[in-house]
Scaffold this motif. Structure first.
Motif: not given
Length: 765
Positions: A704-719
């Motif tokens: 039950d992967r959650r595709p949102l997780a890596p996008w949120v992590c990338a958003a915090t890193t890029i920010t």
């Protein structure tokens, strides 16, 4: 368990505060390997006397006010012998003890070996002409040194006299500044001692003002070191606060709840404290640069709580979600630790410490996210329906997969750019890593010229089995250098043999001194026909007799002012003797190099400092690149073992590699070249990319992967790193631009090459 964790953190924090020795030295990021010449050059830059000099200029007010302030400041600073070894504001201060020392040792220092009757006759004829001239010396001065040994010995020491004087203090060429020279006891690259020295100087100057409109400018290596350290620390502090606010805003928008936002700091705090404790145990000093820069790097551990919390299913506890993502989280952590372990193989003390800090911090943070975080927030239910964002993330990934061929084209184009640039890909100059202020650098250069301090743009390095041999070899270069100066190929030179002849040379001069009876006979014959009374030369004869039995001079016997010069010109480095010859005003480097090679002196090397350090950095960078490639291969092996599939590992690793190559190509096209800091940032990108790939792909590690997780992590890193990209300090800006760009490309590329479709999650709001 939570109580035990808090107790451990408290104990470690107390241990760090009680035992840690904080410090900093910019030379921690200079290579320690290479040839003996390269290592000597780096050691000379660090330990040389030139790095200990602080150059002071008093401006404003009237000439009388500047003179008064100069005298008062010098008087106050001379009381402090703990931090300062030399305070000079006039020629007398520099020459204190020189005249007596020169006179007492004139027959060891003067370049004279001929004591024949004809040589003495020529000396006496010259002395007679001096006595008959209107501006001549007194008879007593002539008869006590008839051979002129004192003047000959002093001629080589003219370089310690300093700038011109007015009213008894040094002044600048235009007379608008009063100048002082301060030599600190500590290296100019040691932040703490240099900061203390600068504070003492400013405090002493403030007490000398007496309402006069004066200002103080300080240049030198120590001033540059402290200013650069403060600039980095201030920028890092400000950017960290902005970063935390923005990242908290992103996570707050996603979580819509306070507790998960607070516990997201648990891995970061754990990693920073444990890493600092390990550094405190493993290294003699915890560098402030490591603490600040390393905390920024392990700031990516904010991803670990997001990976856990965003995989919590309706009705399940955080501990169960943590167990479901354990394998993926562990592989992501191991991949990043492997990347940072590359720095531990380097010969840069600062980079080794930074690698240990990052690797230990990441491991501790991942363990805290897996085991401590679920205990602090055992149950959590998002207030917003995140399944909508999961579906949007899944659809976006599906759209990227349809144009995945573009990733291949972009990566191949990036490889072509890097291939075409060839050797221009890397910028190996130290200036690319320096956070120093250009204004302060220019001010230091101007003051150095005013004081006559030789630059370090080019020099001759002489290596030998021990210092005495190096001193003798450097002395053998004097005829060559004198000829080059006469031909105006160079403006001047400075070497240790000017101030202290080798023991062998001193011994030859002593053996040439005649016995008293022989000297009297030769004087009688040389003075024939001249109005000299031989009795008047008795003091001279006695001085020569004493010199025949005098102890030969060593560097430690020199007066303080000259010993300060010698300290940067003659050293023992890595068990060998090294003599430096500082050259100034080199107009034709190739002619100087050719003349030095043709001199026939063993162990002599002409060095253009910028070029030599660049070559050393290039060698080190090439070695570190090889280690990074080995680490990349090891990372791929670990991922393949974890996934139990080479094919699936390749599908994860190749997009991350394409993102790194593309990032390099973009940076090369838009800047002067890649530096070691870019390489550190690329290691971080590799670990981040592996995390994105592990949490985006369907590989059986996560149910039950959650595709949102890596996008949120990338958003915090890029920010976070995007904020760093706006830093006024080049070294922070370099890392910020590289990581934010690389993290974005790693997310896009891995999403495009992820496979399968995440099932729609049904979460109750």
């Amino acid at each position: 368990m939570t109580t035990a964790w808090l107790a451990v953190l408290a104990i470690l924090t107390g241990f760090i505060m009680d035992t840690a020795r904080f410090g900093g030295s910019l030379t921690a990021f200079l290579p320690r390997s290479g040839s003996i010449v390269q290592r000597a050059l780096v050691r000379g830059l660090h330990k040389g006397a030139a790095s200990r000099l602080l150059l002071l200029a008093i401006r404003g007010g009237t000439g009388a006010q500047r003179t008064k302030a100069s005298r008062a400041l010098a008087r106050r600073l001379r009381r402090d012998t703990t931090n300062f070894t030399l305070i000079a504001n006039n020629g007398r201060a520099m020459a204190r003890g020189l005249e007596g020392f020169l006179f007492h040792n004139r027959y060891l220092l003067a370049p004279r070996t001929s004591w024949t009757v004809s040589a003495l006759h020529a000396d006496l004829r010259r002395d007679l002409a001096i006595l008959e001239s209107p501006a001549g010396l007194s008879a007593s001065e002539v008869v006590r040194d008839p051979t002129g040994a004192l003047m000959a010995a002093a001629g080589a020491w003219r370089g310690v006299r300093g700038p011109r004087s007015r009213h008894g203090v040094w002044v600048s060429h235009d007379g608008r500044e009063a100048l002082l020279l301060v030599k600190t006891r500590s290296s100019g690259f040691s932040v703490g001692p240099q900061r203390r020295a600068l504070d003492l100087i400013h405090a002493a100057f403030a007490r000398t003002l007496h309402h006069a409109p004066l200002s103080l400018e300080i240049g030198g290596t120590g001033a540059i070191t402290v200013a650069a350290n403060d600039k980095v620390a201030a920028s890092a502090k400000r950017l960290t606060i902005i970063d935390l606010i923005l990242v908290a805003g992103i996570l707050g928008f996603v979580y819509r709840s306070g507790p998960p936002l607070v516990v997201s700091l648990v891995p970061l705090v754990t990693g920073a404290v444990v890493a600092a404790a390990v550094i405190d145990l493993a290294f003699p000093r915890l560098a402030i640069t490591t603490l600040g820069f390393g905390t920024m790097l392990i700031g990516v551990t904010m991803d670990y709580p997001a990976y856990v919390l965003l995989h919590v299913r309706p009705g399940e506890g955080v501990a169960r979600a943590a167990r479901r993502v354990t394998r993926a989280l562990g592989l992501a952590m191991i991949a990043m630790v492997i990347g940072f372990s590359t720095m531990m193989t380097s010969h840069l003390a600062g980079l080794v410490q930074l690698g240990v800090f990052a690797a230990v911090g990441l491991a501790a943070a991942a363990i805290a996210a897996r085991f401590i975080l679920p205990l602090m927030i055992p149950a959590w239910r998002p207030t917003a329906d995140l399944s909508v964002w999961d579906d949007r993330a899944a659809r976006f990934c599906a759209g990227l997969r349809r144009v995945r061929a573009v990733v291949v084209v972009v990566a191949l184009a990036a490889v072509g750019v890097l291939w075409q640039r060839g050797g221009l890909v890397w910028d190996d100059h130290l200036s690319a890593l320096s956070p120093a202020s250009h204004t302060l650098m220019r001010a230091t250069g101007r003051l150095s010229r005013a004081f006559g301090v030789p630059g370090l743009s080019s020099l001759v390095v002489v290596t030998a089995a021990h210092r005495e041999q190096a001193l003798a070899a450097s002395a053998a270069l004097r005829p060559v250098l004198a000829r080059l100066r006469r031909e105006r190929v160079l403006a001047g030179y400075q070497l240790a043999a000017q101030y202290l002849p080798s023991v062998a040379t001193q011994r030859r001069r002593v053996r040439a001194l005649p016995a008293s009876a022989i000297l009297r006979r030769r004087l009688r014959r040389a003075a024939a026909g001249m109005p000299f009374r031989l009795r008047a030369f008795q003091g001279f004869v006695s001085a020569v007799a004493q010199a025949r039995h005098a102890r030969l001079l060593r560097p430690a016997d020199l007066p303080a002012a000259v010993r300060a010069q010698m300290g940067g010109l003659l050293m023992r480095i890595h068990g060998r003797g090294v003599a430096f010859v500082h050259l100034s005003g080199v107009r034709n480097a190739s002619r100087v190099a050719q003349a030095v090679r043709a001199s026939g002196v063993a162990g002599v090397h002409y060095v253009v400092v910028k070029r030599a350090v660049g070559r050393l950095m290039a060698r080190y960078r090439a070695a570190l690149m090889r280690h990074a490639l080995i680490a990349g291969a090891l990372m791929a092996v670990v991922i393949a073992i974890g996934l139990r599939s080479v094919r699936e590992a390749a599908r994860l690793v190749l997009p991350m590699a394409a993102a790194i190559v593309t990032t390099c190509a973009i940076l090369v096209m838009t800047g002067p070249g890649l530096t070691l800091l870019n390489l550190v940032a690329l290691l971080l990108i590799a670990g981040l990319g592996m995390g994105y790939a592990l949490f985006l792909g369907e590989h059986g590690l996560i149910i039950d992967r959650r595709p949102l997780a890596p996008w949120v992590c990338a958003a915090t890193t890029i920010t976070g790193f995007g904020v760093m990209a706006s830093a006024p300090v080049a070294m922070l800006r370099t890392v910020g631009v590289t990581v934010s760009l690389g993290a974005f490309l790693a997310l896009i590329f891995t999403a495009a090459w992820s496979w399968g479709r995440a099932p729609r999650a049904t979460r109750a709001p």
